[in-house]
Design a protein around this motif. Structure first.
Motif, PDB file in Angstrom:
ATOM      1  N   GLU A 111       0.831  -1.201   0.000  1.00 23.52           N
ATOM      2  CA  GLU A 111       0.000   0.000   0.000  1.00 23.52           C
ATOM      3  C   GLU A 111       0.865   1.251   0.000  1.00 23.52           C
TER       4      GLU A 111
ATOM      5  N   MET B 261       2.519   1.417  -3.630  1.00 22.87           N
ATOM      6  CA  MET B 261       1.556   1.745  -4.688  1.00 22.87           C
ATOM      7  C   MET B 261       1.164   3.219  -4.677  1.00 22.87           C
TER       8      MET B 261
ATOM      9  N   LYS C 238      -1.310   4.812  -3.336  1.00 23.80           N
ATOM     10  CA  LYS C 238      -2.720   4.954  -3.685  1.00 23.80           C
ATOM     11  C   LYS C 238      -3.264   6.321  -3.281  1.00 23.80           C
TER      12      LYS C 238
ATOM     13  N   PHE D  96      -3.518   4.629  -9.220  1.00 20.44           N
ATOM     14  CA  PHE D  96      -2.538   4.727  -8.135  1.00 20.44           C
ATOM     15  C   PHE D  96      -1.392   5.600  -8.612  1.00 20.44           C
ATOM     16  N   ASN D  97      -0.580   6.042  -7.669  1.00 22.27           N
ATOM     17  CA  ASN D  97       0.539   6.940  -7.939  1.00 22.27           C
ATOM     18  C   ASN D  97       0.084   8.220  -8.634  1.00 22.27           C
TER      19      ASN D  97
ATOM     20  N   GLY E 280      -4.946  -1.111  -7.080  1.00 22.46           N
ATOM     21  CA  GLY E 280      -4.622  -0.166  -8.141  1.00 22.46           C
ATOM     22  C   GLY E 280      -5.769   0.078  -9.101  1.00 22.46           C
TER      23      GLY E 280
END
Length: 547
Positions: free
Chosen positions: A396, A399, A401, A412-413, A507
């Motif tokens: 987590e 990623m 998020k 995500f990102n 994601g």
């Protein structure tokens, strides 16, 4: 045949950033410090793999290596091909081809200015190895129609840091020698060849990668008879093209996007997982998008293929391939361990780091990349902390998020992506490359031979069993020694499967019950971006054979 709106710039790729975003480095220290308490709680008070649910074998179904396709032979990319009687035997390799200079589909080309057969070579210079795809096409119609391929690979890849640029170039000799063997000698000079590097070279930086590309091009032009295009013959491929070409390959082989294919048949979403990057490409289902359109941006890919205009969503996440994910997880775990009291392993002298993303009772020496570019070797150990739940909490962080989302919604990102529930609620999902390689060896064949029904939740189940360690492997795969053999000496498969689940669930936000298909090849042909890129290269008509 093929058109797109693209904006390819090498500089935006070499620095470790995605092709569609400004540079954004993950703030490891800030994330790690801010979440140290969380990780500590996870490790010391979180689940330890006890009490795992035990599904019956009927809950796990085997994926098909060859996804079913139409029974008709491959056709041209348009519907102007003259009717011919179907051959009784369709060659699938040079060994089954009665005459490599001819085709069983017709006796003459569609037009006098076209060759009867055309070979083309595509080298995929990936992060873990280089692979050549040797394709045969025919011109029974006005556009090239694919017949079969020959595949060969070598490891490690061009980006291997132990090689000089010249050494990297020489590593491709074994692949080109295979092309010399397969392609008829009279067609060598009119067989196009391209080398397209992906995430591995993107990470090296402009200077090193450019030196390798120049050495490769020099060797190919000086040593081999094949035809390199004047431009883009040896290049680092834009990540968005990598995903779109994979989408073309899969949907072309499934006979969904060819001219003459049945109308209103939904296309497959294609999710490709490589070593250094991962891609997602899908065509939003008609009528599902708000206003029927995507937000403007480089994620929007306009494509004309088989006489039909399509609008795709695509994104390539550089730094979120399987190899990169491993490095990111190890870096976070090592840093967190450094905040606590470390102790030395008496046998190896290495610092021992408890890692929740390694299977329980397993360990592995790992070179962890540091922020200053150096590496530190540690002994990562699953001990009794390895578990799907604990590893998922680490992922987590990786990623990102909760990263800032400038254009909503985001996957995500901080990357814009329309909600899959809205944009792709019922379409089929095809998982390629490492998705296939990691998941399929663990699938137990069903006793009644039913078609596979693999869901996101089944990947969760597999990850739980793998992360729980050898005793769990025996409990659930004891009757299948081949599965146990796959897991032996591979403690990071816990991390790999948990990361794949994080991509799909956290994601892309696919629900637990969403079905997915796993693909490696169709009718003997490798799935991935190479065939799609080669169709575009050959269809351009720059190099055509005159046998």
């Amino acid at each position: 045949m093929f058109a797109s709106s693209r904006n390819t710039t090498y500089e935006r790729l070499e620095g470790g950033m995605g092709p569609n975003r400004a540079s954004k480095k993950l703030p490891w220290k800030k994330i790690a410090i801010g979440c140290s308490v969380l990780i500590g709680l996870v490790w010391f008070f979180g689940p330890r793999g006890a009490g795992l649910p035990t599904p019956g074998l009927e809950d796990i179904y085997p994926p098909q290596e060859n996804i079913p396709t139409k029974t008709q032979p491959n056709t041209a990319l348009d519907d102007e091909r003259p009717p011919t009687s179907a051959p009784s035997v369709i060659p699938t390799s040079p060994e089954t081809d009665p005459d490599p200079l001819k085709t069983v589909h017709c006796s003459a080309p569609h037009a006098s200015h076209l060759p009867l057969v055309q070979y083309a070579l595509m080298i995929d210079a990936g992060s873990t190895g280089s692979r050549i795809h040797i394709y045969k096409f025919n011109y029974c119609g006005p556009s090239p129609a694919y017949e079969y391929e020959v595949f060969k690979m070598t490891q490690p890849g061009l980006s291997d840091r132990t090689k000089t640029p010249e050494g990297a170039a020489e590593s491709l000799d074994v692949l080109l020698d295979e092309a010399i063997r397969v392609v008829p000698a009279s067609l060598h000079g009119c067989t196009p060849l391209a080398v397209k590097a992906t995430a591995g070279l993107r990470f090296l930086g402009a200077g090193k990668s450019q030196a390798i590309l120049e050495a490769v091009e020099k060797r190919l032009r000086g040593r081999y008879p094949f035809k390199l295009p004047d431009t883009d013959g040896v290049v680092i491929m834009d990540g968005k093209d990598e995903g779109v070409y994979a989408w073309i390959t899969a949907n072309y082989l499934m006979d969904v996007i060819r001219a003459g294919s049945p109308k209103d048949v939904p296309t497959y979403a294609v999710l490709d997982l490589g070593g250094g990057s991962t891609q997602i490409v899908f065509e939003p289902e008609k009528g599902e998008m708000v206003g029927g359109v995507l937000q403007e941006g480089e994620h929007k890919y306009e494509l004309v293929f088989g006489g039909e205009e399509r609008v795709l969503y695509q994104h390539s996440y550089l730094g979120y391939g399987l190899k990169s994910a491993r490095e990111s997880v190890h870096r976070v775990v090592e840093f967190m361990d450094g905040l606590r009291a470390a102790w030395m392993n008496g046998e190896s002298g290495l610092r021992r780091v408890a890692n929740p993303c390694l299977a329980q009772k397993t360990e592995k020496e790992v070179d962890v990349p540091l922020a200053d570019g150096s590496k530190v070797k540690v002994l990562m150990a699953g001990e009794d902390v390895g578990s799907f739940e604990a590893c998922n909490r680490v992922l987590e962080l990786v990623m990102a998020k909760d990263a800032m989302c400038n254009v909503k919604p985001c996957s995500f990102n901080g990357v814009y992506q329309p909600s899959m529930m809205d944009a792709f609620p019922t379409g089929k999902i095809l998982l390629l490359s490492y998705f296939y390689d990691r998941i399929t060896p663990l699938i137990i064949p069903s006793s009644n031979g039913d078609q596979p029904h693999i869901t996101v939740s089944m990947i969760t189940t597999l990850a739980r069993h793998v992360c729980a360690g050898p005793s769990s492997w025996v409990d659930h795969w004891g009757g299948y020694p081949a599965v146990i053999d796959e897991l032996q000496d591979r403690p990071e498969w816990c991390l790999d499967l948990t990361f794949m689940h994080a991509l799909l669930g956290l994601g892309y936000e696919f629900g637990d019950g969403r079905e997915v298909a796993l693909g490696k090849r169709i009718e003997g042909t490798e799935l991935g971006w190479c065939l799609g890129a080669t169709i575009a290269m050959v269809g351009g008509g720059e190099v055509r054979c005159r046998a």
